[in-house]
Design an enzyme around this catalytic site. Structure first.
Site, short mmCIF file in Angstrom:
data_model
loop_
_atom_site.label_atom_id
_atom_site.label_comp_id
_atom_site.label_asym_id
_atom_site.label_seq_id
_atom_site.Cartn_x
_atom_site.Cartn_y
_atom_site.Cartn_z
N LYS A 123 0.82 -1.24 0.00
CA LYS A 123 0.00 0.00 0.00
C LYS A 123 0.84 1.26 0.00
O LYS A 123 0.47 2.26 -0.61
CB LYS A 123 -0.98 0.02 1.18
N LYS A 223 -4.02 3.42 2.58
CA LYS A 223 -5.14 2.69 1.96
C LYS A 223 -6.27 3.64 1.58
O LYS A 223 -6.90 3.49 0.53
CB LYS A 223 -5.64 1.60 2.91
N1 HSE Z 1 -0.67 -4.17 8.82
C1 HSE Z 1 -1.80 -4.18 7.98
C2 HSE Z 1 -3.04 -4.17 8.84
C3 HSE Z 1 -1.76 -5.42 7.12
O1 HSE Z 1 -2.93 -4.39 10.04
O2 HSE Z 1 -4.11 -3.90 8.34
C4 HSE Z 1 -2.76 -5.43 6.02
O3 HSE Z 1 -2.58 -4.37 5.13
#
Ligand code: HSE
Length: 448
Positions: A123, A223
């Protein structure tokens, strides 16, 4: 040739073509990379059925050749040089699972320039360099897909790109970081401290190798930037998204929030106003316990999307972890393999972006939860309400408790009516200077 009873003999003049062979170059063999590689090894026949191609692993970039691996591959497949993966003559698709931007950006860029389709779960890479990489992919007519970058196993990218392409998306409200949702849920449910909950999330493989980006909200902002880019056709960069993490929230806050009828969630929010401005932010928020997002617990992610033709739709599922993420990588892989098999051109990405402006966080007008520690003496509450009143902030409810740890100190939780953020934080600064105020412990926005 033997035919058993009941079997039909089909005589065809068509020359049977051997299935197209597709070699996968994998960059990174961590938790996700290993799960993905093992899936390729165990799902060979189902992938053949779905794509009519033979998918094998051509080369794998690893950091340390001495480390024991859970993937059973011949030793000469491994390399510690990224370019070996891209330049291998058998590599037809590159799958980038390194995380971070260095060396991921350089390697992905090189692969696309060589007209090798790329799949990434990264991402940060897509949020920071997605526009440039997409342009290179479009120019070279190759796929650049990143379903696994947002929402783990939930097919969000495909949904926003295609399923909701006909609707004008107005609001995205989401829980898109599994680690922080797990931590907040555990703190709330099991009454365990932040550090213990974080360690559990790391042990379960939800957190990033360095969990800083999870807990400070950056992972959710990456995201949200990717989703907003697609949903609004607007290149919103992560540095322009107001981002606040969850590290200031304590067990006390869960207790008060619960009594007041709220859950605490790390929300990623993007709202388009009718005039085209976008209010976009990531921060912890009080969410009414009866709201669907309040019931999304543990590693689950959930995304509510509001659009002109669809009303409100919600998607939820496992947002982190190697298996759901592998599902999304495989879905991209199947799409590319089908494209290669059928000689289809990839879908290109709209390059004309809308004009938009971003709201400053100062401009938003919502309700707030404020927890503060004050000297327990006459007239204190009157002084506090006076400071808030001076900024035109109206109090909706107050809870006050004696602090059992520190003598003659009271803990006060105030819920305000809708106030402008700028005024609220001016009032917080004034409160901080007020004699008798020991600490402004937490300020949490309320999302209606
Ligand atoms: N570290 C990220 C989360 C992993 O906890 O959502 C998934 O993108």
């Amino acid at each position: 040739m033997n035919y058993s009873h009941g079997e039909r003999l089909v005589i065809s003049n068509t020359k049977i073509q051997p299935p197209l062979k597709i070699g996968i170059g994998i960059l990174g063999l961590g938790i996700i990379g290993s799960e993905f590689a093992n899936s390729l090894l165990t799902q060979t026949s189902s992938l053949r059925e779905k794509t009519e191609t033979d998918i094998t692993i051509s080369k794998v970039l690893i950091r340390n050749k001495k480390k024991r691996r859970s993937v059973n591959l011949p030793g000469d497949i491994f390399t510690t040089t990224g370019l070996d993966v891209i330049n291998d003559p058998n590599t037809n698709i590159v799958v980038e699972l390194l995380g971070g931007t260095d060396p991921a950006f350089d390697l992905v860029r090189k692969a696309l320039l060589l007209r090798i389709p790329v799949i990434t779960a990264n991402k940060e890479l897509v949020a920071k360099h997605g526009e440039e990489l997409q342009k290179i992919a479009d120019t070279n007519e190759v796929d650049f897909l990143y379903e696994a970058a947002v929402g783990g196993g939930i097919p969000l990218i495909a949904t926003v790109k295609r399923g909701l392409a006909g609707t004008k998306i107005e609001i995205i409200k989401a829980i898109i970081n599994g680690t922080t949702n797990y931590i907040l849920s555990e703190m709330s449910k099991s009454k365990i401290d932040f550090d213990v909950a974080l360690q559990k999330a790391q042990d379960l493989g939800y957190a990033e190798p360095d969990p800083t980006n999870d807990i400070n909200g950056n992972d959710a902002a990456f995201k949200l930037s990717i989703l907003s880019n697609l949903a609004f056709n607007a290149p919103i960069h992560t540095e322009n998204i107001y981002t606040e993490g969850i590290t200031k929230i304590t067990l006390n806050d869960f207790q008060y929030a619960d009594e007041l009828g709220y859950a605490i969630k790390l929300l990623a929010i993007a709202k388009r106003s009718p005039l085209g401005s976008i209010d976009i932010r990531v921060h912890p928020a009080l969410v009414n316990k009866s709201a669907p997002l309040a019931k999304v617990n543990g590693v689950l992610n959930a995304i509510e999307i509001t659009g002109d033709l669809i009303g409100e739709v919600m998607f939820s599922g496992e947002g982190a972890g190697s298996k759901p993420t592998t599902n999304s990588i495989l879905s991209d892989l199947i799409e590319i393999a089908q494209n290669l098999k059928s000689n289809n051109k990839p879908h290109s990405f709209p390059s004309k972006k809308i004009d938009y402006s971003l709201y400053s966080i100062d401009q938003i007008e919502i309700r707030y939860y404020i927890r503060l520690l004050v000297s327990d003496k006459p007239g204190m509450m009157a002084k506090i309400t006076q400071v808030l009143g001076n900024q035109n902030i109206s109090i909706a409810s107050v809870v006050q408790r004696e602090n059992t740890m520190i003598e003659r100190v009271a803990e006060i939780v105030l819920m305000t009516h809708k106030s402008m953020e700028k005024k609220l934080f001016e009032a917080i600064q004034d409160l901080d200077k007020l004699e008798g105020v020991r600490e402004i412990a937490t300020v949490i926005r309320l999302e209606e």
